[in-house]
Design an enzyme around this catalytic site. Structure first.
Site, PDB file in Angstrom:
ATOM      1  N   ALA A   1     -29.601 -13.110   4.528  1.00 31.56           N
ATOM      2  CA  ALA A   1     -28.243 -12.976   4.019  1.00 31.56           C
ATOM      3  C   ALA A   1     -27.201 -13.633   4.918  1.00 31.56           C
ATOM      4  O   ALA A   1     -26.043 -13.706   4.540  1.00 31.56           O
ATOM      5  CB  ALA A   1     -27.911 -11.494   3.836  1.00 31.56           C
ATOM      6  N   ALA A   2     -27.579 -14.061   6.114  1.00 27.57           N
ATOM      7  CA  ALA A   2     -26.613 -14.684   7.022  1.00 27.57           C
ATOM      8  C   ALA A   2     -26.197 -16.057   6.478  1.00 27.57           C
ATOM      9  O   ALA A   2     -26.986 -16.723   5.823  1.00 27.57           O
ATOM     10  CB  ALA A   2     -27.233 -14.835   8.417  1.00 27.57           C
ATOM     11  N   PRO A   3     -24.956 -16.474   6.762  1.00 29.79           N
ATOM     12  CA  PRO A   3     -23.952 -15.812   7.611  1.00 29.79           C
ATOM     13  C   PRO A   3     -23.129 -14.739   6.912  1.00 29.79           C
ATOM     14  O   PRO A   3     -22.316 -14.083   7.550  1.00 29.79           O
ATOM     15  CB  PRO A   3     -23.061 -16.974   8.057  1.00 29.79           C
ATOM     16  CG  PRO A   3     -23.127 -17.945   6.924  1.00 29.79           C
ATOM     17  CD  PRO A   3     -24.539 -17.856   6.393  1.00 29.79           C
ATOM     18  N   LYS A   6     -22.109 -14.592   0.607  1.00 33.28           N
ATOM     19  CA  LYS A   6     -22.438 -13.894  -0.649  1.00 33.28           C
ATOM     20  C   LYS A   6     -22.346 -12.381  -0.463  1.00 33.28           C
ATOM     21  O   LYS A   6     -21.925 -11.659  -1.366  1.00 33.28           O
ATOM     22  CB  LYS A   6     -23.830 -14.309  -1.130  1.00 33.28           C
ATOM     23  CG  LYS A   6     -23.946 -15.774  -1.531  1.00 33.28           C
ATOM     24  CD  LYS A   6     -25.332 -16.101  -2.062  1.00 33.28           C
ATOM     25  CE  LYS A   6     -25.433 -17.573  -2.450  1.00 33.28           C
ATOM     26  NZ  LYS A   6     -25.390 -18.473  -1.280  1.00 33.28           N
ATOM     27  N   GLU A  24     -31.266  -9.634   6.595  1.00 31.65           N
ATOM     28  CA  GLU A  24     -31.538 -10.971   7.157  1.00 31.65           C
ATOM     29  C   GLU A  24     -32.722 -10.853   8.096  1.00 31.65           C
ATOM     30  O   GLU A  24     -32.698 -10.045   9.039  1.00 31.65           O
ATOM     31  CB  GLU A  24     -30.299 -11.485   7.898  1.00 31.65           C
ATOM     32  CG  GLU A  24     -30.536 -12.679   8.801  1.00 31.65           C
ATOM     33  CD  GLU A  24     -31.080 -13.905   8.071  1.00 31.65           C
ATOM     34  OE1 GLU A  24     -32.110 -14.452   8.529  1.00 31.65           O
ATOM     35  OE2 GLU A  24     -30.491 -14.289   7.055  1.00 31.65           O
ATOM     36  N   ASP A  51     -38.701  -7.925   7.112  1.00 28.20           N
ATOM     37  CA  ASP A  51     -39.240  -8.737   6.019  1.00 28.20           C
ATOM     38  C   ASP A  51     -39.234  -7.917   4.733  1.00 28.20           C
ATOM     39  O   ASP A  51     -39.073  -6.695   4.741  1.00 28.20           O
ATOM     40  CB  ASP A  51     -40.634  -9.281   6.344  1.00 28.20           C
ATOM     41  CG  ASP A  51     -41.693  -8.197   6.513  1.00 28.20           C
ATOM     42  OD1 ASP A  51     -41.638  -7.183   5.794  1.00 28.20           O
ATOM     43  OD2 ASP A  51     -42.583  -8.371   7.350  1.00 28.20           O
ATOM     44  N   ASP A  69     -31.247 -14.313  -2.547  1.00 25.96           N
ATOM     45  CA  ASP A  69     -30.783 -15.661  -2.219  1.00 25.96           C
ATOM     46  C   ASP A  69     -31.915 -16.325  -1.452  1.00 25.96           C
ATOM     47  O   ASP A  69     -31.970 -16.303  -0.228  1.00 25.96           O
ATOM     48  CB  ASP A  69     -29.504 -15.576  -1.384  1.00 25.96           C
ATOM     49  CG  ASP A  69     -28.912 -16.939  -1.074  1.00 25.96           C
ATOM     50  OD1 ASP A  69     -29.200 -17.884  -1.820  1.00 25.96           O
ATOM     51  OD2 ASP A  69     -28.168 -17.041  -0.084  1.00 25.96           O
ATOM     52  N   CYS A 122     -30.732 -23.069  -4.174  1.00 33.95           N
ATOM     53  CA  CYS A 122     -29.841 -24.241  -4.177  1.00 33.95           C
ATOM     54  C   CYS A 122     -30.692 -25.507  -4.282  1.00 33.95           C
ATOM     55  O   CYS A 122     -30.498 -26.468  -3.542  1.00 33.95           O
ATOM     56  CB  CYS A 122     -28.931 -24.252  -2.956  1.00 33.95           C
ATOM     57  SG  CYS A 122     -29.790 -24.200  -1.373  1.00 33.95           S
TER      58      CYS A 122
END
Length: 347
Positions: A1-3, A6, A24, A51, A69, A122
């Site tokens: 999830a970093a930085p 979102k 993260e 994890d 993500d 992405c």
């Protein structure tokens, strides 16, 4: 999830009492994520570092929404990043597909019955997008694809039924192309889980510890002195940190970087409030220094300088256009700056 871009957007979409758990796997990046959540003044946010297999064992289906993500080959970033282009390979696409499939399979059990899950990349690669979705749906018949909002649908393209894909409504997936929508290339799939009546369960004991009588007395005294209204929540210790926990999720025994709002620390017999306390609860302080656009004190404060603070007294929240920047301690019309050195502008 970093930085945390979102994560912070998701938290801003939640109600005041909504809880965000942001995970993260890389410790150094989780530290960055936690720092950004703290400085943006978000409460009811927990940051974890584990994890997804461990995540699934820890949280059996309690969440209304999961956002995955997923790490990907980054084809949607080619226009923006030369590094993404040079790092691309067929082998990396295959590796990413394997990792994405594992993550989705692990977190499927974390979604509550009737809840939803967003899968996002992405990249343009069908191996990492539609094929991953197809395989997931085949192995998880209790999930199905649903349509996104009409506003999103109008500005994105349908998912593609590539050869061998059998999933129903694969066109509900969305492809984001930079020549259609400002930004880079992305892929989105929105799943919903069937409601089979299972109740969420928590399988671990709360790891938060009570404060000592002296600590509790001093912190509550501090709260009475500085707050017009006491912030809701329970005071507790997690590790060496004194935190204010306003959510109902028990604190994990390990792998947690942030469990609640960091209240502050004792230096000898003196209690020193944290920057996060100011940034989250600045609106509740009795003493507030309200700054508006064009006031030169805004830049001076962000530089770490002492600023004029007529009318302010004691611990004071610095508010800019309604948002709390941080705080300081006011005396004799001046504010001693408590803005963290690591965040200060360099001039």
């Amino acid at each position: 999830a970093a930085p945390g871009g979102k994560s912070t957007q998701l938290k801003n979409k939640l109600s005041e009492n909504g809880l965000l758990v942001s995970n993260e796997i890389i410790p150094s990046r989780c530290k960055i994520l936690t720092g950004n959540v703290e400085r943006l003044g978000l409460r009811n946010t927990v940051t974890t570092c584990m994890d997804t297999k461990k995540l699934a064992k820890t949280f059996p289906h309690p969440f209304d929404l999961i956002m995955v993500d997923a790490p990907c080959s980054g084809e949607g970033m080619f226009r923006k990043s030369d590094e993404a282009l040079t790092e691309w390979s067929v082998e990396n696409v295959a590796l990413c597909k394997e990792r994405q499939t594992e993550i989705l399979n692990n977190v499927a059990g974390v979604v509550k019955d009737g809840g939803r899950m967003i899968y996002s990349t992405c990249t343009y690669s069908p191996e990492e997008n539609e094929y991953v979705v197809d395989e997931f749906l085949e192995s998880h018949p209790d999930f199905h694809l649903i349509r996104v909002k009409e506003a999103v649908e109008k500005r994105t393209s349908d998912g593609i039924r590539f050869e061998g894909i059998t999933a129903k409504n694969i066109e509900y997936c969305r492809r984001v192309y930079p020549h259609v929508l400002d930004g880079e290339g992305q892929f989105i799939a929105l799943f919903e889980k069937d409601d089979n009546g299972k109740m969420p369960t928590i399988l671990y004991k709360d790891a938060a510890q009570p404060l000592t009588k002296r600590e509790l007395s001093e912190v509550e005294k501090f709260f009475r002195e500085v707050f017009a209204e006491r912030p809701a929540g329970r005071l507790a210790k997690y590790g060496e940190n004194i935190v204010l926990i306003s959510h109902g999720l028990p604190v994990l025994p390990r792998s947690v970087f942030m469990a609640g709002v960091l209240v502050g620390e004792f230096s000898g017999n003196v209690f020193k409030p944290s920057h996060q306390l100011f940034s989250v609860y600045g609106h509740l302080f009795k003493s507030k220094l309200e700054l508006m656009r064009g006031d030169s004190r805004v830049n001076d404060y962000l530089l770490g300088l002492e600023i004029a603070a007529e009318g302010a007294s004691g611990f004071t929240a610095v508010i800019y256009e309604g948002a709390s920047l941080g705080g300081g301690k006011a005396s004799d019309g001046r504010l001693k700056n408590h803005y963290p050195k690591g965040l200060r502008n360099k001039g």
